[in-house]
Design a protein around this motif. Structure first.
Motif, mmCIF file in Angstrom:
data_model
loop_
_atom_site.group_PDB
_atom_site.id
_atom_site.type_symbol
_atom_site.label_atom_id
_atom_site.label_comp_id
_atom_site.label_asym_id
_atom_site.label_seq_id
_atom_site.Cartn_x
_atom_site.Cartn_y
_atom_site.Cartn_z
ATOM 1 N N UNK A 251 0.828 -1.211 0.000
ATOM 2 C CA UNK A 251 0.000 0.000 0.000
ATOM 3 C C UNK A 251 0.860 1.257 0.000
ATOM 4 N N UNK A 252 2.135 1.116 0.379
ATOM 5 C CA UNK A 252 3.072 2.238 0.354
ATOM 6 C C UNK A 252 3.934 2.125 -0.900
ATOM 7 N N UNK A 253 4.375 3.236 -1.462
ATOM 8 C CA UNK A 253 5.085 3.187 -2.753
ATOM 9 C C UNK A 253 6.496 2.630 -2.682
ATOM 10 N N UNK A 254 7.075 2.485 -1.501
ATOM 11 C CA UNK A 254 8.456 2.017 -1.405
ATOM 12 C C UNK A 254 8.570 0.563 -1.864
ATOM 13 N N UNK A 255 9.602 0.221 -2.630
ATOM 14 C CA UNK A 255 9.773 -1.160 -3.097
ATOM 15 C C UNK A 255 10.140 -2.100 -1.950
ATOM 16 N N UNK A 256 9.967 -3.384 -2.184
ATOM 17 C CA UNK A 256 10.263 -4.362 -1.149
ATOM 18 C C UNK A 256 10.812 -5.647 -1.752
ATOM 19 N N UNK A 257 11.393 -6.464 -0.889
ATOM 20 C CA UNK A 257 11.896 -7.780 -1.255
ATOM 21 C C UNK A 257 11.081 -8.847 -0.538
ATOM 22 N N UNK A 258 10.812 -9.942 -1.244
ATOM 23 C CA UNK A 258 10.166 -11.108 -0.642
ATOM 24 C C UNK A 258 11.089 -12.294 -0.832
ATOM 25 N N UNK A 259 11.378 -12.990 0.264
ATOM 26 C CA UNK A 259 12.288 -14.139 0.254
ATOM 27 C C UNK A 259 11.558 -15.311 0.887
ATOM 28 N N UNK A 260 11.630 -16.481 0.254
ATOM 29 C CA UNK A 260 11.010 -17.676 0.823
ATOM 30 C C UNK A 260 11.976 -18.847 0.718
ATOM 31 N N UNK A 261 12.165 -19.541 1.828
ATOM 32 C CA UNK A 261 13.208 -20.572 1.906
ATOM 33 C C UNK A 261 12.748 -21.956 1.471
ATOM 34 N N UNK A 262 11.469 -22.267 1.604
ATOM 35 C CA UNK A 262 10.951 -23.605 1.294
ATOM 36 C C UNK A 262 9.684 -23.408 0.457
ATOM 37 N N UNK A 263 9.859 -23.097 -0.812
ATOM 38 C CA UNK A 263 8.776 -22.523 -1.608
ATOM 39 C C UNK A 263 7.719 -23.529 -2.053
ATOM 40 N N UNK A 264 8.076 -24.798 -2.209
ATOM 41 C CA UNK A 264 7.120 -25.738 -2.771
ATOM 42 C C UNK A 264 6.882 -25.461 -4.250
#
Length: 259
Positions: free
Chosen positions: A31-44
């Motif tokens: 909802x905020x304009x700042x970019x972000x990172x998403x990390x997942x260790x056991x994704x399936x």
């Protein structure tokens, strides 16, 4: 670990708990304009077919998403993701957490996924093909340590192991401590099963001591079948975003109302 395949359990009550919280967090962050990172260790594999015999065999989806979906608000981010996934892939499609994240992220955000199982990694690569994700077939914790701190620095890391490797219970607090030292602004999220044996207890004691301001949220539900050892689902969140405690309370009410 390499024997575990989540499609037998996709859409179960623990998935509803985990994915509803994840969907809410990603909606809040984007909802905020700042970019972000998403990390997942056991994704399936990222995308599941609840009509598949493997999924229907256990009955877990019927007791999970089949029982709980309508109790969530129609405009909940998780429900919106379910609708979008079914519109694209068919009425029995179910999104795993990588697909929930991929649908939520925007241009400029970054998506890092690890999956060690060969077949699951191949399916994940196919499911996420429309999205700009970095998908690695390697140990998830190794990927997380190599990636953190990510750029952008704002973001979420989800750790959702199968716990088939019993050493996970002992090693996870140490992983979280190291990741937090490297990425002190990151939202670190751990899913864990509530087990009859109480095997999760010492791990949570260690996490609570290391992160006294962390948010711990648990929901209970009936065992999926006779002899099943999991009777609930838990999340431990380091650096919980504003409003998550209130969202967790709303989810507790949903699970309690559905018994």
């Amino acid at each position: 670990m390499l024997s575990y395949q989540h499609h037998y359990h996709a859409g179960n009550a623990a998935d509803v708990h985990k994915h509803a919280v994840l969907g809410w967090m990603l909606a809040y962050l984007t909802a905020k304009p700042k970019p972000l990172s998403y990390i997942e260790t056991h994704a399936g594999r990222g995308l599941y077919d609840l009509g598949d015999p493997a999924a229907q065999r256990t009955g877990e989806a019927a007791a999970g998403i089949g029982r709980l979906e309508q109790a969530l608000a129609a405009d909940h981010p998780y429900r919106r993701c379910l609708d979008a996934t079914r519109a694209t892939h068919g009425p029995s499609a179910y999104p795993g957490s990588p697909l929930i994240a991929a649908q939520a992220l925007r241009p400029g955000d970054r998506l890092h996924l690890a999956e060690l199982h060969h077949g699951e990694h191949a399916a994940l690569t196919t499911a996420l093909a429309p999205f700009p994700a970095r998908i690695r077939r390697e140990d998830g914790f190794a990927m997380a340590h190599a990636t953190c701190p990510p750029m952008p620095r704002r973001g979420v890391l989800l750790v959702d192991p199968s716990y088939e490797v019993k050493a996970d219970y002992d090693s996870i607090p140490g992983h979280f401590a190291r990741l937090h030292r490297k990425w002190n602004v990151g939202i670190l999220v751990l899913w864990y099963p509530i087990l009859v044996s109480g095997a999760h207890g010492p791990m949570l004691d260690a996490l609570g001591a290391a992160f006294p301001d962390g948010l711990r949220h648990e929901v209970g539900f009936a065992a999926a079948r006779e002899g099943h050892r999991m009777t609930g689902s838990g999340l431990f969140v380091v650096n919980p975003p504003y409003g998550l405690a209130e969202e967790a309370a709303r989810l507790s009410a949903v699970f309690e109302a559905k018994g």
